[in-house]
Each structure stands twice: as C-alpha cells, then as structure tokens.
Design an enzyme around this catalytic site. Structure first.
Site, PDB file in Angstrom:
ATOM      1  N   LYS A 143      -9.710  -6.310  -7.258  1.00 43.85           N
ATOM      2  CA  LYS A 143     -10.364  -5.090  -7.694  1.00 43.85           C
ATOM      3  C   LYS A 143      -9.377  -3.953  -7.913  1.00 43.85           C
ATOM      4  CE  LYS A 143     -14.018  -2.311  -6.597  1.00 43.85           C
ATOM      5  NZ  LYS A 143     -14.359  -1.954  -7.941  1.00 43.85           N
ATOM      6  N   LYS A 145       0.838  -1.214   0.000  1.00 44.65           N
ATOM      7  CA  LYS A 145       0.000   0.000   0.000  1.00 44.65           C
ATOM      8  C   LYS A 145       0.869   1.260   0.000  1.00 44.65           C
ATOM      9  CE  LYS A 145      -4.036  -1.916   0.188  1.00 44.65           C
ATOM     10  NZ  LYS A 145      -4.857  -2.087  -0.966  1.00 44.65           N
ATOM     11  N   LYS A 166      -2.702 -11.707  -9.272  1.00 42.98           N
ATOM     12  CA  LYS A 166      -3.997 -12.243  -8.849  1.00 42.98           C
ATOM     13  C   LYS A 166      -5.169 -11.398  -9.340  1.00 42.98           C
ATOM     14  CE  LYS A 166      -4.436  -9.713  -4.558  1.00 42.98           C
ATOM     15  NZ  LYS A 166      -4.949  -9.637  -3.233  1.00 42.98           N
TER      16      LYS A 166
END
Ligand code: TYM
Length: 332
Positions: free
Chosen positions: A198, A112, A195
């Site tokens: 979203k 992040k 992967k």
C-alpha cells in the site's frame, strides 16, 4: 496438542493480493490443522497516525475481508489487537530487554527512517517488540507471513530466548515464519519494481475488493518495456513481476503459453495483460461479492469481534499471569 499459530495484518486500508498470497491463503488452510489466532494489528497501525474515523473503517475492512476469504470464526480466534490489553503489557516487559542497537538495525525501521524522516517515533523503533508480544502472548510456534516479515520473526526469537535466559525458565517457544510452499512469498507490484504494498501507492496494488473495471485499468497501466530483442533473453524486473503475478492467478498452461511467446519474441503485451487482468478478476470476484455481503452485516461483525476478544484474552491472561510470576511480581 495442536501447535499454536499467530498472525496479523495492519489495518491501513484494504487487503491486496500480496496480503492474500503472503499470509491469508495460509491462514485459511492452517485453521483446520492448528490452534489459530488471527488478529487485526490496529496498535501497530498507530505508528502512521490514522485519524480516529479512518481507523475504525480500516479495522472493519480487515475483519470483513478475513471472513470473506474463508477464515471461520468458529474454528479460529479472530480478534482486534487493541481488544487484548495484555499484548500491550507484554510489549512493555519485552521492551526492557530490547536494545537500541538491535532495534535501530532492523531493516523495516531503517526503511521508515528513509521514507518518513518527519515521523520517526518510538513506536516505529519498538515495532519488533510489539510484534514479538503478539506472537509470544499465545506462545505460538508458527507464524504465516510474507518474506518481508522474516527479520521480525528472527527478532521475536531473540526476545523470547532472552526472556527465558534472564528468568532462567524454558518458557517461550521459538516461533518461525511459515508458508505451505517451502519458501516465503513476495508478491510483486504493478509498478515494475519491488513488492506489492500500500505504501507503494494504490496503482501498484490489486485489492481483493477491486471491481473488474478497476483491475483492467490498473493492469493495462502496469509498467512494461519495448519487448524482447533476442530469443530466450532474461526478463527485466518489470516483466518478470507480471509473470510472477500471472503464476499466482492463472493456470500453468497460460503462463507457459506467454513464456514461450516471450522466448521467441512474439509476445504482445496487450494480450498478455488482458489475460492477466481476466484471471485476476476470476480470482477476485467471489471474494469481492462476499466482502460486499458481509460488510452489511454489522451485528455479525460485532459478534465475531466480541467472541474473538474473549477467546484471545483467555489465552493472553494465562501468559501474563505466568510472566508476571516469572518476573517476580507478587501480591501482598
Ligand atoms: P502487513 O500488514 O504489512 O502485511 C500483512 C501480511 O501480508 C504480507 N504481505 C506480503 N506478502 C507477500 N508479498 C507482498 N507483496 C506482501 N505484502 C504484505 C506480510 O508479510 C504480512 O504477513 N508487522 C506485520 C503485521 C503483524 C504481524 C504480527 C504479523 C503485526 N504483528 C504478528 C505476524 C505476527 C505487518 O506489518 O504486516
């Protein structure tokens, strides 16, 4: 006594095949065997600052989709995380014994920091403590999640054990990530790398609510290459990913057929993708139809959420009472 199971999904939009095969498919089976708590992790989703109007819609998506997938609210406790304030209280206690160094080393935190450098908030740093609170609040031992959550489970065990040591009590059991197949699952996306998720973009995900037309369009645009150039060659990541997706939605004979064509350089990606899209549509259609029906039934959704919150709070309040006592809070 049945073992306790906890798992949750962040409401950031609609559920995709990664959520389904990493987590929800296990929820459906586990509900018959275990004492299950499946929740909608709306507190977790605040790290990305959804608008108030988006937040409620996203929570509703997950609730509807849990039900459409076959989670039975009579058998399982389904609840919205923010309806159980005891979770936030346990999060506070766990944060007192969670150290900066270990939180900063978490892979998801480092990702992040890299992907959203302008929003590195304290909620992101302490995300593993909140996740530990979700699990420990019901003293769960099994947590059905995809592979990406493995490190969070390890941190949950660390925090639970540390609490036990600090207060000299054998209180929290150790929870482990769980999947019915022996390995945890990582469902790949359609963009040729990594992967399904979203944050990787809508085109990378097949949502459970996607219509047949959308599925055909997304799969036809999935990344491939110019084709194999020698017999039995190893598949590059983008192609291997499409085969992995086919393995989860198609019959083994279908996978073997295309594998064999690939191995003798006779595969036509157009046909391969068409088959993959049609098998995804067969898998999705009944779920999509139930999503459309359940979404209309507001009073049923209200009743499920209310009933779930009551049951979840009962278990959470018991834990908080005991934890407060262990910590040393005493009424006068
Ligand atoms: P989240 O919301 O990102 O994803 C929800 C679940 O779906 C799984 N998943 C996948 N599995 C396999 N392949 C993929 N491509 C894929 N994408 C998503 C995730 O592993 C997860 O099981 N931190 C959690 C939510 C959470 C939680 C918890 C889970 C909060 N508290 C307590 C278990 C217990 C998360 O962000 O998952």
């Amino acid at each position: 006594m049945k073992e306790t199971v906890v798992s949750g999904i962040r409401p950031t939009g609609k559920l995709h095949l990664g959520n389904y095969f990493g987590a929800v498919s296990n929820f459906i089976k586990m509900q018959h065997e275990y004492n299950c708590y499946f929740f909608i992790a709306d507190l977790h989703s605040l790290t990305t600052h959804p608008t108030p109007s988006d937040l409620h819609g996203y929570v509703k998506h997950v609730l509807v989709e849990y039900l459409a997938c076959g989670i039975n609210p009579e058998e399982t406790t389904i609840y919205v995380q923010s309806d159980v304030p005891e979770v936030a209280e346990l999060y506070l206690y766990l944060n007192m014994n969670a150290y900066m160094g270990e939180l900063e080393r978490s892979t998801s935190f480092k990702d992040k920091v890299r992907s959203q450098p302008d929003n590195v908030n304290a909620g992101l740093l302490t995300y593993p403590s909140l996740m530990a609170a979700d699990i420990l609040i019901h003293k769960a031992t099994k947590v059905p999640v995809g592979k990406d959550q493995e490190q969070h489970l390890e941190m949950t065990r660390t925090f639970g054990n540390r609490f036990n040591r600090l207060y000299n009590a054998d209180y929290f059991p150790e929870p482990y990530a769980f999947n019915y197949s022996s390995n945890l699952v990582k469902v790949p996306g359609l963009d040729g790398k990594g992967k399904m998720g979203k944050s990787e973009g809508d085109a990378n995900c097949i949502y459970l609510s996607d219509s047949p037309e959308i599925i055909r369009k997304k799969v036809s645009r999935a990344v491939t290459d110019a084709g194999p150039t020698s017999d039995n060659q190893e598949k590059p990541e983008a192609i291997q990913n499409l085969f992995e997706l086919m393995k989860i939605v198609s019959l083994p004979d279908t996978v073997n057929h295309f594998d064999e064509l690939y191995n003798r350089q006779a595969i036509r990606y157009g046909d391969f993708k068409k088959q993959l899209a049609e098998d995804m549509i067969i898998f999705n259609t009944p779920i999509r139809e139930r999503i459309e029906d359940i979404a209309k039934d507001t009073s049923y959704l209200r009743q499920v959420a209310k009933h779930g919150a009551l049951k979840a709070r009962e278990s959470a309040q018991k834990t908080i009472r005991e934890v407060r006592e262990l910590i040393g809070f005493k009424p006068f």
